[in-house]
Enzyme design. Structure first.
Site, PDB file in Angstrom:
ATOM      1  CD  GLU A  93      -5.480  -5.947  -1.108  1.00  0.00           C
ATOM      2  OE1 GLU A  93      -5.263  -4.701  -1.190  1.00  0.00           O
ATOM      3  OE2 GLU A  93      -5.856  -6.501  -0.053  1.00  0.00           O
ATOM      4  CG  ASN A 135      -0.411  -0.294   2.502  1.00  0.00           C
ATOM      5  OD1 ASN A 135       0.670  -0.871   2.609  1.00  0.00           O
ATOM      6  ND2 ASN A 135      -1.109   0.092   3.545  1.00  0.00           N
ATOM      7  CB  CYS A 177     -10.757  -2.377   0.893  1.00  0.00           C
ATOM      8  SG  CYS A 177     -10.179  -1.652  -0.654  1.00  0.00           S
TER       9      CYS A 177
HETATM   10 ZN    ZN Z   1      -8.030  -2.099  -1.049  1.00  0.00          ZN
END
Ligand code: ZN
Length: 153
Positions: free
Chosen positions: A75, A62, A107
């Site tokens: 992701e 991230n 998410c």
């Molecule tokens: Zn995400």
């Protein structure tokens, strides 16, 4: 980052390719991707290792932004890295975080991006201990919107 070319592209069936030792290796790679994270604000580091059907592994992390909405999840960085290298057929993605009490799931935005590339490939949810469970996008997002919906008229 690309590693281990040719793992799956050896003439063996895809079922054979997803043996537990390969998943275990993918889990390890997701956990080692920690060094690449950039999350100076909320300090919630998530890593991913994405395996395509050619045996290529793409790592993701991230990347936060001071303008929070411009940050991107691990992701999606893994998938976008893979797509930028011409890969679009994925076998599995392992997702790792430092949360020890429960599995960290992608998410909903990432689940929708994952859906773009199919609903039945494996999402391997991990814990720092190395334990993992395997789900499909269909398990996590059963009524997803996918490319087939655009073909319906
Ligand atoms: Zn995400």
């Amino acid at each position: 980052m690309i590693e281990d070319p040719g793992v799956l592209n050896n003439g063996e069936s895809h079922d054979r390719a997803l043996m537990p030792d390969l998943i275990h290796r993918l889990v390890q790679k997701s956990q080692k991707a920690k060094a690449f994270g950039h999350c100076p604000y909320i300090h919630f580091l998530v890593r991913a290792a994405l395996l395509d059907w050619d045996g290529m592994i793409f790592l993701g992390c991230n990347v936060e932004n001071a303008c929070y909405s411009l940050g991107i999840c691990t992701e999606r960085t893994a998938i976008q890295t893979a797509a930028s290298k011409g890969s679009k057929y994925f076998a599995a993605i392992a997702v790792a975080s430092d949360v020890e009490e429960e599995f960290t799931t992608p998410c909903r935005a990432c689940q929708q991006v994952i859906r773009k590339f199919g609903s039945e490939w494996w999402i391997v949810l991990t814990m720092p201990s190395g334990s993992y469970i395997i789900k499909t996008l269909g398990d996590l997002l059963p009524f997803s919107f996918g490319p087939v919906k655009l073909a319906m008229k």
